[in-house]
Design a protein around this motif. Sequence first.
Motif, PDB file in Angstrom:
ATOM      1  N   GLN A  71      29.772  20.511   8.702  1.00 57.78           N
ATOM      2  CA  GLN A  71      29.216  20.666  10.049  1.00 57.78           C
ATOM      3  C   GLN A  71      28.937  19.295  10.667  1.00 57.78           C
ATOM      4  OE1 GLN A  71      28.955  23.572  11.735  1.00 57.78           O
ATOM      5  NE2 GLN A  71      28.413  22.285  13.484  1.00 57.78           N
ATOM      6  N   ASP A  72      28.320  18.411   9.835  1.00 56.35           N
ATOM      7  CA  ASP A  72      28.061  17.042  10.321  1.00 56.35           C
ATOM      8  C   ASP A  72      29.372  16.352  10.690  1.00 56.35           C
ATOM      9  OD1 ASP A  72      25.386  17.431   9.949  1.00 56.35           O
ATOM     10  OD2 ASP A  72      25.255  16.279   8.078  1.00 56.35           O
ATOM     11  N   HIS A  73      30.364  16.538   9.832  1.00 60.94           N
ATOM     12  CA  HIS A  73      31.678  15.934  10.085  1.00 60.94           C
ATOM     13  C   HIS A  73      32.261  16.469  11.394  1.00 60.94           C
ATOM     14  CE1 HIS A  73      35.447  14.018   9.077  1.00 60.94           C
ATOM     15  NE2 HIS A  73      36.081  15.173   9.265  1.00 60.94           N
ATOM     16  N   ARG A  74      32.135  17.808  11.583  1.00 58.92           N
ATOM     17  CA  ARG A  74      32.623  18.398  12.835  1.00 58.92           C
ATOM     18  C   ARG A  74      31.843  17.850  14.025  1.00 58.92           C
ATOM     19  NH1 ARG A  74      33.495  23.234   9.720  1.00 58.92           N
ATOM     20  NH2 ARG A  74      31.367  23.910  10.097  1.00 58.92           N
ATOM     21  N   VAL A  90      30.230  14.957  14.186  1.00 55.53           N
ATOM     22  CA  VAL A  90      30.610  13.548  14.370  1.00 55.53           C
ATOM     23  C   VAL A  90      31.978  13.477  15.047  1.00 55.53           C
ATOM     24  CG1 VAL A  90      31.314  11.455  13.157  1.00 55.53           C
ATOM     25  CG2 VAL A  90      29.189  12.594  12.519  1.00 55.53           C
ATOM     26  N   ASN A  91      32.919  14.294  14.560  1.00 58.51           N
ATOM     27  CA  ASN A  91      34.254  14.326  15.177  1.00 58.51           C
ATOM     28  C   ASN A  91      34.168  14.726  16.647  1.00 58.51           C
ATOM     29  OD1 ASN A  91      35.842  13.458  13.106  1.00 58.51           O
ATOM     30  ND2 ASN A  91      36.521  15.471  12.459  1.00 58.51           N
ATOM     31  N   GLN A 113      33.040  10.802  23.012  1.00 61.41           N
ATOM     32  CA  GLN A 113      32.899   9.375  23.358  1.00 61.41           C
ATOM     33  C   GLN A 113      34.258   8.763  23.685  1.00 61.41           C
ATOM     34  OE1 GLN A 113      30.827   7.240  20.284  1.00 61.41           O
ATOM     35  NE2 GLN A 113      28.931   8.383  20.574  1.00 61.41           N
ATOM     36  N   TYR A 114      35.256   9.125  22.887  1.00 63.17           N
ATOM     37  CA  TYR A 114      36.601   8.591  23.134  1.00 63.17           C
ATOM     38  C   TYR A 114      37.103   9.022  24.512  1.00 63.17           C
ATOM     39  CZ  TYR A 114      41.638   8.022  22.748  1.00 63.17           C
ATOM     40  OH  TYR A 114      42.949   7.682  22.984  1.00 63.17           O
TER      41      TYR A 114
END
Length: 199
Positions: free
Chosen positions: A76-79, A81-82, A88-89
């Motif tokens: 979930q954190d990875h999702r 962050v992604n 942001q990108y």
Amino acid sequence: MPPKNKTKKTTKKNTEKSNFADEMVDIFYRRSVLDVAVLQGHIALQYESVKKVQPDRIDLRSRMRHTEQKLQHERQDHRDVNSDLSRQYKTMQTELTNKVKRMEKEVSQLTEELVQCQEELSKEKREREQVEREKDATIAKLQHKLDNMETNYEKILHENLDGLTSQLSVARQGWEDKSTTLHQNKELLPVFGLNARHI
């Protein structure tokens, strides 16, 4: 009726077969009992092993559940962050695109201003060259007039000086004549008893 000899032989054979079968059954039974005892021993050992392993198994299950939850959280954190990095990108890409467009517009405006300034500079240069040519022509004209005036003034000055010199020469001649007459008269004064200082 069958013969008697045959009956005895058959019974004897049947008895032998029956004894052999009983022995075999007895061997199989004993063997089965041993097998059951061995299997019961194995089962008892496995039960003990299972009993010993059961807390470890429960602990492992608990740890596995905890690890799975942790993995879920990390996923979930990875999702997240992604997703955040992707957002942001996209934001940065949008900002960069807008900045590039702004800068391209500025470059276009500056290029236009530069072209306009170069045209104005070229025009100013042409006008300045024209003014310099006119100024040089005026200076040359004035210099020519000045040279003519200088020549004329020199001529007039020489003529006047020549006239003045001739007038001075005539005047000098007159003064010399008067001076001569005066000297002659001065010489005659003592004859008459007059002093030249008193006169």
